[in-house]
Design a protein around this motif. Structure first.
Motif, PDB file in Angstrom:
ATOM      1  N   ILE A  32     -36.329  30.197  51.660  1.00  0.00           N
ATOM      2  CA  ILE A  32     -35.401  31.300  51.392  1.00  0.00           C
ATOM      3  C   ILE A  32     -35.994  32.139  50.270  1.00  0.00           C
ATOM      4  O   ILE A  32     -36.356  31.611  49.216  1.00  0.00           O
ATOM      5  N   ILE A  33     -36.101  33.429  50.504  1.00  0.00           N
ATOM      6  CA  ILE A  33     -36.548  34.357  49.470  1.00  0.00           C
ATOM      7  C   ILE A  33     -35.403  35.324  49.191  1.00  0.00           C
ATOM      8  O   ILE A  33     -34.775  35.826  50.127  1.00  0.00           O
ATOM      9  N   PHE A  34     -35.130  35.558  47.904  1.00  0.00           N
ATOM     10  CA  PHE A  34     -33.981  36.398  47.561  1.00  0.00           C
ATOM     11  C   PHE A  34     -34.138  37.005  46.178  1.00  0.00           C
ATOM     12  O   PHE A  34     -34.971  36.562  45.384  1.00  0.00           O
ATOM     13  N   ASP A  35     -33.321  38.008  45.896  1.00  0.00           N
ATOM     14  CA  ASP A  35     -33.256  38.617  44.577  1.00  0.00           C
ATOM     15  C   ASP A  35     -32.252  37.804  43.766  1.00  0.00           C
ATOM     16  O   ASP A  35     -31.052  37.856  44.023  1.00  0.00           O
ATOM     17  N   GLY A  36     -32.748  37.058  42.809  1.00  0.00           N
ATOM     18  CA  GLY A  36     -31.902  36.162  42.025  1.00  0.00           C
ATOM     19  C   GLY A  36     -31.593  36.687  40.646  1.00  0.00           C
ATOM     20  O   GLY A  36     -31.325  35.897  39.730  1.00  0.00           O
ATOM     21  N   THR A  37     -31.630  37.992  40.478  1.00  0.00           N
ATOM     22  CA  THR A  37     -31.334  38.581  39.166  1.00  0.00           C
ATOM     23  C   THR A  37     -29.916  38.244  38.726  1.00  0.00           C
ATOM     24  O   THR A  37     -29.668  37.924  37.571  1.00  0.00           O
ATOM     25  N   SER A  38     -28.987  38.278  39.662  1.00  0.00           N
ATOM     26  CA  SER A  38     -27.589  37.961  39.368  1.00  0.00           C
ATOM     27  C   SER A  38     -27.359  36.450  39.447  1.00  0.00           C
ATOM     28  O   SER A  38     -27.747  35.801  40.419  1.00  0.00           O
ATOM     29  N   GLU A  39     -26.710  35.911  38.433  1.00  0.00           N
ATOM     30  CA  GLU A  39     -26.394  34.479  38.443  1.00  0.00           C
ATOM     31  C   GLU A  39     -25.460  34.133  39.600  1.00  0.00           C
ATOM     32  O   GLU A  39     -25.573  33.061  40.201  1.00  0.00           O
ATOM     33  N   ASP A  40     -24.555  35.045  39.937  1.00  0.00           N
ATOM     34  CA  ASP A  40     -23.650  34.815  41.068  1.00  0.00           C
ATOM     35  C   ASP A  40     -24.440  34.667  42.366  1.00  0.00           C
ATOM     36  O   ASP A  40     -24.130  33.795  43.187  1.00  0.00           O
ATOM     37  N   ASP A  41     -25.466  35.501  42.554  1.00  0.00           N
ATOM     38  CA  ASP A  41     -26.293  35.405  43.759  1.00  0.00           C
ATOM     39  C   ASP A  41     -27.063  34.087  43.792  1.00  0.00           C
ATOM     40  O   ASP A  41     -27.214  33.477  44.851  1.00  0.00           O
ATOM     41  N   ARG A  42     -27.539  33.626  42.650  1.00  0.00           N
ATOM     42  CA  ARG A  42     -28.245  32.336  42.606  1.00  0.00           C
ATOM     43  C   ARG A  42     -27.300  31.195  42.988  1.00  0.00           C
ATOM     44  O   ARG A  42     -27.685  30.273  43.699  1.00  0.00           O
ATOM     45  N   LYS A  43     -26.049  31.277  42.536  1.00  0.00           N
ATOM     46  CA  LYS A  43     -25.064  30.253  42.893  1.00  0.00           C
ATOM     47  C   LYS A  43     -24.758  30.285  44.390  1.00  0.00           C
ATOM     48  O   LYS A  43     -24.611  29.238  45.025  1.00  0.00           O
ATOM     49  N   ILE A  44     -24.663  31.483  44.953  1.00  0.00           N
ATOM     50  CA  ILE A  44     -24.397  31.628  46.389  1.00  0.00           C
ATOM     51  C   ILE A  44     -25.534  31.013  47.200  1.00  0.00           C
ATOM     52  O   ILE A  44     -25.302  30.291  48.169  1.00  0.00           O
ATOM     53  N   VAL A  45     -26.775  31.275  46.798  1.00  0.00           N
ATOM     54  CA  VAL A  45     -27.925  30.726  47.521  1.00  0.00           C
ATOM     55  C   VAL A  45     -27.978  29.213  47.357  1.00  0.00           C
ATOM     56  O   VAL A  45     -28.284  28.493  48.316  1.00  0.00           O
ATOM     57  N   HIS A  46     -27.662  28.704  46.183  1.00  0.00           N
ATOM     58  CA  HIS A  46     -27.642  27.254  45.979  1.00  0.00           C
ATOM     59  C   HIS A  46     -26.618  26.593  46.912  1.00  0.00           C
ATOM     60  O   HIS A  46     -26.895  25.566  47.539  1.00  0.00           O
ATOM     61  N   LYS A  47     -25.456  27.192  47.022  1.00  0.00           N
ATOM     62  CA  LYS A  47     -24.411  26.689  47.931  1.00  0.00           C
ATOM     63  C   LYS A  47     -24.892  26.764  49.385  1.00  0.00           C
ATOM     64  O   LYS A  47     -24.671  25.840  50.172  1.00  0.00           O
ATOM     65  N   PHE A  48     -25.577  27.862  49.739  1.00  0.00           N
ATOM     66  CA  PHE A  48     -26.117  28.044  51.084  1.00  0.00           C
ATOM     67  C   PHE A  48     -27.158  26.970  51.406  1.00  0.00           C
ATOM     68  O   PHE A  48     -27.182  26.426  52.512  1.00  0.00           O
TER      69      PHE A  48
END
Length: 175
Positions: A36-52
């Motif tokens: 998975i490659i993503f823009d993890g600048t936002s902590e909320d987005d990092r949490k969403i990807v971790h859950k995913f």
């Protein structure tokens, strides 16, 4: 003018490391390694990807790796996930570093792209990836790299994009 020069250097690096893509034989059902490659600048987005990632691997028998781009120039010594930032990108857009190389060299069955736009560093990693099947949103140059493109025009953030990708994968998976 400078953008054309940057693009020339970018294409030169991209072409010198061109990798022949594998042919998909088993579809998405046999996926044991997922990137998975993503823009993890936002902590909320990092949490969403971790859950995913947890959702993709409920039994724990799959290898799931992710790499996040962090929009800053701060040291990434204290992060406990694979990431790179602006310090790890050459002036013409090519990313470098141990974590980027490790991600590119991984033999993923599926690479999931969770980016809202195709930045040069994302494009380089996607183009150089050894992934068999690449799925992601309809962004610039996605038709050049992705095996399966998800319509993302109605997406409202990362969670919405992930839900669309899950629905799309379920449609093509053999039940």
């Amino acid at each position: 003018m400078i953008e054309r020069i940057k693009r020339w250097f970018f294409n030169k690096d991209l072409g010198s490391k061109h990798v022949a893509k594998k042919v998909v034989k088993n579809g998405v059902n046999a996926a044991a390694a997922i990137g998975i490659i993503f823009d993890g600048t936002s902590e909320d987005d990092r949490k969403i990807v971790h859950k995913f990632k947890k959702q993709l691997n409920p039994s724990g028998n799959k290898q799931i790796k992710s790499i996040a781009f962090i929009q800053n120039k701060l040291p990434l010594d204290n992060v406990d996930y694979s990431a790179y930032n602006q310090k790890d990108i050459k002036w013409y857009g090519v990313p470098f570093g141990e974590k980027v190389e490790e991600f590119i060299q991984s033999n993923f069955d599926i690479l999931i792209v969770l980016c809202e736009k195709m930045r040069p560093h994302f494009e380089f990693i996607i183009a150089q990836s050894n992934a068999t099947f690449i799925i992601g949103p309809n962004i610039d140059r996605s038709e050049q790299y992705f095996t399966f493109i998800v319509d993302s025009k109605d997406s409202n953030g990362l969670q919405s994009l992930i839900e669309k990708i899950i629905v799309s994968i379920e449609k093509i998976a053999i039940k």
